[in-house]
Design an enzyme around this catalytic site. Structure first.
Site, PDB file in Angstrom:
ATOM      1  CE  LYS A  79      -3.974   1.955   2.548  1.00 58.29           C
ATOM      2  NZ  LYS A  79      -4.910   1.771   3.683  1.00 58.29           N
ATOM      3  CB  SER A 154      -8.245   3.675   2.702  1.00 59.36           C
ATOM      4  OG  SER A 154      -7.423   3.018   3.642  1.00 59.36           O
ATOM      5  CB  SER A 178      -8.664   0.690   5.436  1.00 63.90           C
ATOM      6  OG  SER A 178      -9.398   1.865   5.246  1.00 63.90           O
TER       7      SER A 178
END
Ligand code: GLN
Length: 487
Positions: A79, A154, A178
């Site tokens: 990420k 997210s 997330s």
């Protein structure tokens, strides 16, 4: 024919060890899939092809020398919230669109030391604020199961990259859901460990008392492998817990006879879509067949999770994001007339609308006169929610329920309605407020879209969660489904 991208990390590790294929071949295979699918999916912001191939060549030498770890030679995506030395690290924001990190986050460093290859940096909601990956300055990510739908957020890029088999696994972070919500929306296995289990050093902060790093993988077995390589005490993170990391893969097959599963009354009562609820109940039948006992439990304060979170998280974010001022690093406005203008325009131009909304809410709830009414009150309710969970874990081993109220929704459907967007995390936020480990695993499909099952455990019960998830995956095939077009 089985192709390399059909295999889990555990299966790929066996192939690497047996020299059926090399890490360079494996890395090339995934890089060519990235080249083919990423332009339409927008899952990766940066692809680090050259570095990946160099690292893979080194991993092959290590595999040949016999000094390999179980993760050596396996490629993954990170990420873009994790700092990567010498590589663009954007956090999905214009504010960091020019930021080359000068060091590796501990998560990145530990995995690299183990011989893991970084394929690239995954798209995400700006500063991890969102549930759909639509707040990213780099544009929305598409869900490989249906390109008109969001992949969740997210960690939406981390989810799409694995769902489309452009990488066999990825890292994510979970402040309010997330990792689990995108895992649910893309048919993956996602784990958010106990707060403090994985170091936050070098992981760009959103809400420091809630943020925790974890993984998105194709199976619980893979999550066990990867988490083992990431977790553990880090003196550079003052909230990291100094406790030994068990071998999570060793207990995956433990029988579940006698396991007490708590069904949260508050999760099943209202708001849960009937068809979604049925898939969760079907999963519970699998557990009953494995010898587990179902017990209804109530957490009376749990319905207050979302409002509590939306005081605590913005408060912490307003403080954390004050460091982005246009002075030291990141975006700076053109031709500032004075210092105040530099601050104002750099922040005004560098942050997107959702981030500004959170900063403003956060400074409001922390301001003199409102602190007691909002922030202090929220902290007290947070304690009550944590106490509710503790009481429940006096009666049951794990809690099981839905991950997300609905399957993936249309891109654009909720962007003008922050409250509806916030409610996507209604089932996941409780675990963050209480610092508990929680997972999402695939448990079926509704109208062709994946649905997730959530498993929550007591502090440091990651091994138990992975065991509970793995046994279910031995009995079901949901986690093996690949979206059409990506086979
Ligand atoms: N969707 C939640 C939010 O926007 C949670 C995000 C997260 O876990 N990073 O705050």
């Amino acid at each position: 024919m089985t192709e390399l991208h059909h295999l889990t990390l555990a299966e790929l590790a066996v192939g690497l060890k047996a020299r059926r294929f090399s890490s360079v071949e494996l890395t090339q295979h995934f890089l060519s899939r990235i080249e083919r699918f990423n332009p339409a999916l927008n899952a990766l912001i940066t692809v680090t092809g050259e570095q990946a191939l160099q690292a893979a060549a080194k991993a092959d030498q290590r595999l040949a020398s016999g000094a390999a770890t179980p993760m050596t030679g396996l490629p993954i995506a990170h990420k873009d919230i994790f700092c990567t030395d010498g590589v663009l690290t954007t956090c999905g924001s214009k504010m960091l669109s020019n930021f080359i990190a000068p060091y590796d986050a501990t998560v990145v460093d530990r995995l690299s030391q183990a011989g893991v290859i970084t394929l690239g940096k995954a798209n995400m909601d700006e500063f991890a604020m969102g549930s759909s990956n639509e707040t990213s300055w780099y544009g929305p990510v598409k869900n490989p199961w249906d390109l008109t739908k969001v992949p969740g957020g997210s960690s939406g890029g981390s989810a799409a990259v694995v769902a489309a088999r452009m990488a066999p696994a990825s890292t994510g972070t979970d402040t309010g859901g997330s990792i689990r919500q995108p895992a649910a929306l893309t048919s993956l296995t996602g784990i958010k460990p106990t707060y403090g289990r994985v170091s936050r050093y070098g992981m760009i902060a959103f809400a420091s008392s809630l943020d925790q790093a974890g993984t998105l993988t194709l199976s619980a077995e893979d999550a066990a492998m990867m988490l083992g390589a990431m977790a553990g005490f880090d003196p550079r993170d003052s909230t990291s817990v100094d406790a030994p990391v068990p071998d999570y893969t060793a207990s995956l097959d433990q029988p579940l006879a006698g396991l007490k599963i708590g069904l949260l009354k508050e999760f099943f009562e209202k708001g849960l879509d009937e068809a979604n609820g049925k898939l969760v109940r079907d999963a519970l039948k699998v557990y009953e067949a494995l010898g587990a006992k179902l017990v209804e439990v109530s957490l009376p304060n749990l319905p207050l999770s979302v409002p509590t979170y939306y005081v605590v998280a913005p408060a912490e974010c307003s403080s954390n994001l004050s460091r982005f001022d246009g002075v030291r690093f990141g975006y700076r406005c053109e031709k500032p007339v004075d210092l105040l203008d530099l601050y104002k325009r750099s922040r005004g131009e560098g942050f997107g609308a959702e981030v500004k909304r959170r900063i403003m809410t956060g400074t409001y709830v922390l301001s003199a006169g409102y602190y007691d009414a909002y922030y202090l009150k929220a902290q007290k309710i947070r304690r009550l929610i944590a106490d509710d969970f503790e009481r429940a874990f006096g009666e049951v081993d794990v809690l099981i329920g839905p991950t997300s109220p609905t399957p993936a929704f249309d891109i654009g459907a909720q962007t003008d309605d922050p409250i509806t967007m916030y409610l996507n995390d209604i089932y996941t936020i409780g675990a963050n407020l209480a610092g508990l480990p929680a997972m999402s695993i695939p448990c079926g499909f509704l109208g062709g879209l994946p649905v997730g099952l959530q498993i929550i455990g007591p502090h440091f019960a990651e091994a138990k969660l992975l065991n509970v998830a793995h046994r279910y995956q031995q009995e079901t095939q949901w986690h093996k489904q690949i979206p059409a077009g990506y086979e």
